[in-house]
Enzyme design. Structure first.
Site, PDB file in Angstrom:
ATOM      1  N   THR A 122      -0.102 -47.309 -80.440  1.00 60.18           N
ATOM      2  CA  THR A 122       0.181 -46.188 -81.343  1.00 60.18           C
ATOM      3  C   THR A 122       1.356 -46.465 -82.269  1.00 60.18           C
ATOM      4  OG1 THR A 122       1.041 -43.920 -81.365  1.00 60.18           O
ATOM      5  CG2 THR A 122       1.502 -45.186 -79.411  1.00 60.18           C
ATOM      6  N   TYR A 146       5.926 -40.584 -74.894  1.00 61.76           N
ATOM      7  CA  TYR A 146       4.563 -41.074 -75.166  1.00 61.76           C
ATOM      8  C   TYR A 146       4.637 -42.480 -75.785  1.00 61.76           C
ATOM      9  CZ  TYR A 146       0.254 -41.777 -77.764  1.00 61.76           C
ATOM     10  OH  TYR A 146      -0.884 -42.333 -78.294  1.00 61.76           O
TER      11      TYR A 146
END
Ligand code: UDP
Length: 328
Positions: A122, A146
């Site tokens: 990501t 995250y």
């Protein structure tokens, strides 16, 4: 080994949003995608292009059975907890699911001599951007759990690669969005936290209004800029990444975005054109963990994977709207 088994790919999280679009594309390219998913967020209806093994990444026994049964030539690893805001509230969950689950998967891969992985990473691994466009050389300093959990998994996979146990491609997505052109699958999270599906809910009247999380960022209109990339463009990149590994390429990492940032306000305005009416919204406080700007340079993927995004923002929003209307 049959010809079919030679082209079997284990897709963790294959019942989820990006994973299911990749399964569809794998199928169309002649592979058999085997979905491995604990179905905590995945959908039965999204598994259409190959078998489903219901199991958790922490469940070594079920994972081993999947390897025994299907003997995958490679793994595409999507299964993860993916919400930035939640990761700030519940960091242990993120490290347990994303890092712990991946460790288990990697261990089983190595024990089964499965040496090729496409890892769903990501843009959140980069943290606050230091340059206008983020390329793969940008420092990785995630600002939320995250992103940190995904970066840890990258590091673990890299270490396995250094000891010649694995070859990898990391694909760092910017903002995945849109839905399948045939309107068979699309984004559906409960609760929904992502901007575009929330805009659709507000457009349909299923939500009173949407909230813009902060309008005093240092950006042209004060709202956050993101690089929205169609999920089918992402799926295409996964096939190219897999095929690079299967043809013996060395490990690599690629950003996947369009190179164009849109603000939250611009998304709302573009969505209003697609749906044909005003969409109610209100400015709200900032959401913890949100960098002001995240825009990709995907030149490396263009040059080395021969990939380029095909879908523009209107196509993204049109497909998301068609999918939203089909669901309700
Ligand atoms: N956002 C917003 N309202 C919402 C959901 C998201 O203003 O209800 C903003 C969010 O702050 C971010 C952008 O929209 O700047 C994209 O957020 P999303 O959760 O879709 O993806 P992320 O960038 O967190 O991966």
């Amino acid at each position: 080994m049959t010809a079919q088994k030679k082209r079997t790919v284990l897709v963790t999280g294959g019942a989820g949003y990006i994973g299911s679009h990749v399964c569809k594309e794998l199928h169309h390219q002649g592979y058999t995608p085997v979905t491995y998913d604990n179905m905590s967020k995945g959908h039965q209806w999204a598994v259409k292009w190959g078998p489903l093994v219901e199991g958790d990444l922490h469940d070594s026994k079920t994972l081993q059975q999947a390897f025994d049964t299907y003997q995958p030539i490679a793994v595409m690893h999507f299964a993860a907890s993916i919400e930035v805001g939640e990761s700030v509230e519940a960091p242990i969950k993120y490290y347990r699911n994303n890092v712990g689950g991946s460790l288990n998967l990697l261990q089983i891969m190595l024990e089964n001599n499965c040496k090729q992985i496409v890892f769903s990473s990501t843009a959140a691994t980069y943290g606050a951007p230091q340059t206008e466009l983020i390329d793969e050389t940008h420092p990785q300093n995630p600002i939320n759990p995250y992103g940190a959990s995904k970066l840890m998994v990258e590091r673990i996979i890299r270490d396995c690669c250094l000891s010649d146990q694995l070859r990898f491609v990391f694909l760092r997505y910017f903002n995945a969005c849109g839905a399948d052109s045939d309107v068979e699958i699309g984004e559906s999270h409960t609760p929904e936290t992502h901007l575009i599906p929330i805009v659709m809910q507000a457009a349909a009247g299923d939500r009173e209004k949407l909230y813009i999380f902060g309008d005093d960022y240092h950006t042209p209109d004060g709202t956050c800029l993101r690089d929205y990339i169609h999920v089918e463009d992402l799926a295409a990149a996964h096939i190219l990444a897999l095929e690079s590994l299967l043809s013996g390429a060395t490990s690599n990492e690629f950003n996947l975005g369009t190179g164009q940032g849109y603000s939250v306000r611009e998304i709302i305005q573009a969505a209003e054109k697609v749906v044909g009416h005003a969409i109610p919204y209100e400015v709200h406080a900032k959401r913890a963990g949100d960098p002001p700007v995240l825009v990709a340079s995907s030149k490396k993927a263009e040059q080395q994977l021969n990939w380029s995004p095909q879908k523009n923002l209107t196509e993204i929003l049109t497909s998301a709207w068609r999918w939203y209307q089909k669901q309700t």
